[in-house]
Design an enzyme around this catalytic site. Structure first.
Site, PDB file in Angstrom:
ATOM      1  N   CYS A 249      -9.914  27.867  20.415  1.00 10.39           N
ATOM      2  CA  CYS A 249     -11.070  27.815  19.517  1.00 10.39           C
ATOM      3  C   CYS A 249     -12.027  28.929  19.926  1.00 10.39           C
ATOM      4  O   CYS A 249     -11.722  30.108  19.776  1.00 10.39           O
ATOM      5  CB  CYS A 249     -11.729  26.436  19.503  1.00 10.39           C
ATOM      6  N   ARG A 254     -13.079  22.471  21.390  1.00 13.95           N
ATOM      7  CA  ARG A 254     -12.367  21.972  20.216  1.00 13.95           C
ATOM      8  C   ARG A 254     -10.857  22.085  20.400  1.00 13.95           C
ATOM      9  O   ARG A 254     -10.098  21.228  19.938  1.00 13.95           O
ATOM     10  CB  ARG A 254     -12.828  22.728  18.965  1.00 13.95           C
TER      11      ARG A 254
END
Length: 295
Positions: A249, A254
Site C-alpha cells: 500500500c 493496509r
C-alpha cells in the site's frame, strides 16, 4: 464455509468475557491515539502506537526485538499470553501489529473483528483519558523474542525488481495493490487519511492488481466479510491459493490488513508484505512505474 483459521479472530462477546482474564491482554493499536485511545478505549486495554512502539525510532524498520520485548513486559504480556489486538481505521494498524507479532514469533495473537467500529456500534462500555495506564510500570511479565521470521513475512524492493525483470509478476507472482483506486492510477499521491504524506510520483508497480483493502470489510461494522465473499473477491482477479502473493500500500498498514485476510482468513499458503510499499517505490530513482487503471 468458515475462515481457514477462525482461531485468530474474536468477537465482541469473547472480548467481554475475557476482560479480566489474567491470561489475556487486550491491546489497542493506533496511528494517532489522541483521536482514538485517549478519547475512549475498551476497559483495561493497553496502548501500542505505530510510531512509538512498532516502528524503529531511527531508521525505517521494525522496532528492535529487545525493545519489542520491553514494550510487551510493560503491558504485562509474556510469551504465553493471548494477545488480542484492535484499533483505529478498521484495524489497519492492529493488522500491522499482528504481522509484526508473527514476525517476532508470538504464538497466540488475535484480532478483535470489527475493532473500535464494532465496539462503538454496540455501545459497549469504554474508558477514556490522556494518562498512560498505571500498569506501564513493573508488571512482573517476562518476554523474550525467540525467533525472527523475516523471509516468511516480508519482501524488499530489490526482490520485486528481480521478479519484474524475470517476467514473473502477473504469472507465478501476484502483486496486490490495496490502496484506493485514485492512488493506484496516480491521480493522487497520498491517501485522504494522510494528505500531507506524499510520494514524489503517483501510480503503481507494473503488473500490480488494484484490490482496495476496504472491499474485504463491512463498512458499517468494520468486520471482515464472510469467506465465500472474500474468496470471490480475490479469485476474480486471479489471486488464487496456488500463486505467490505480495501485498503493498503506502506504508504497509493496509497491506497487512489484506495479508491477514489472504493468509489467515482464506488460508493462502504464500503471502508476504512489501512494507516499503509506495512510500519507498514512489520515491526511488529509476524504478518502473505505471499510471492508469491497467496493471
Amino acid at each position: 464455509m468458515d475462515y481457514a483459521h477462525p482461531e485468530v479472530l474474536v468477537d465482541t462477546e469473547w472480548v467481554v468475557n475475557h476482560l479480566k482474564d489474567p491470561k489475556v491482554k487486550i491491546v489497542e493499536v493506533d496511528y494517532d491515539p489522541s483521536t482514538a485511545y485517549f478519547v475512549w478505549h475498551i476497559p483495561g486495554a493497553s496502548l501500542l502506537t505505530w510510531k512509538d512502539h512498532i516502528r524503529h525510532s531511527v531508521r525505517r524498520d521494525f522496532v528492535e526485538p529487545d525493545q519489542f520485548a520491553k514494550f510487551m513486559e510493560e503491558r504485562g504480556i509474556s510469551n504465553d499470553t493471548t494477545v488480542v489486538l484492535y484499533g483505529d481505521y478498521n484495524n489497519w494498524f492492529a493488522a500491522y501489529a499482528f504481522w509484526v507479532f508473527k514476525v517476532y514469533g508470538h504464538e497466540d495473537v488475535r484480532l478483535f473483528n470489527g475493532g473500535r467500529t464494532k465496539w462503538a456500534r454496540e455501545n459497549r462500555p469504554t474508558c477514556g483519558g490522556h494518562q498512560e495506564p498505571h500498569y506501564y510500570k513493573e508488571t512482573g511479565a517476562k518476554y523474550v523474542v525467540k525467533r525472527v521470521d523475516w523471509g516468511g513475512h516480508r519482501v524488499y524492493a530489490w526482490e520485486i525488481l528481480n521478479r519484474l525483470n524475470k517476467g514473473e509478476v502477473g504469472k507465478s507472482l501476484m502483486l496486490v495493490d490495496v490502496r484506493s483506486s485514485k492512488e493506484y492510477t496516480g491521480e493522487i499521491t497520498a491517501p485522504p487519511e494522510y494528505p500531507n504524506e506524499h510520494a514524489q510520483v503517483g501510480g503503481h508497480i507494473p503488473g500490480a492488481i488494484n484490490i482496495p483493502w476496504s472491499l474485504a470489510v463491512n463498512p458499517d461494522t468494520g468486520e471482515f466479510k464472510m469467506p465465500d465473499e472474500l474468496r470471490r473477491l480475490y479469485e476474480q482477479y486471479g489471486i488464487t491459493p496456488d500463486k505467490e502473493v505480495i501485498t503493498y500500500c503506502r506504508i504497509a498498514e493496509r497491506a497487512s490488513h489484506t495479508w491477514f485476510v489472504l493468509k489467515y482468513l482464506l488460508g493462502y499458503p504464500s503471502v508476504r508484505v512489501y512494507d516499503g510499499s509506495w512510500a519507498e517505490w514512489g520515491n526511488m530513482v529509476g524504478v518502473p512505474i505505471k499510471k492508469g487503471q491497467e496493471p
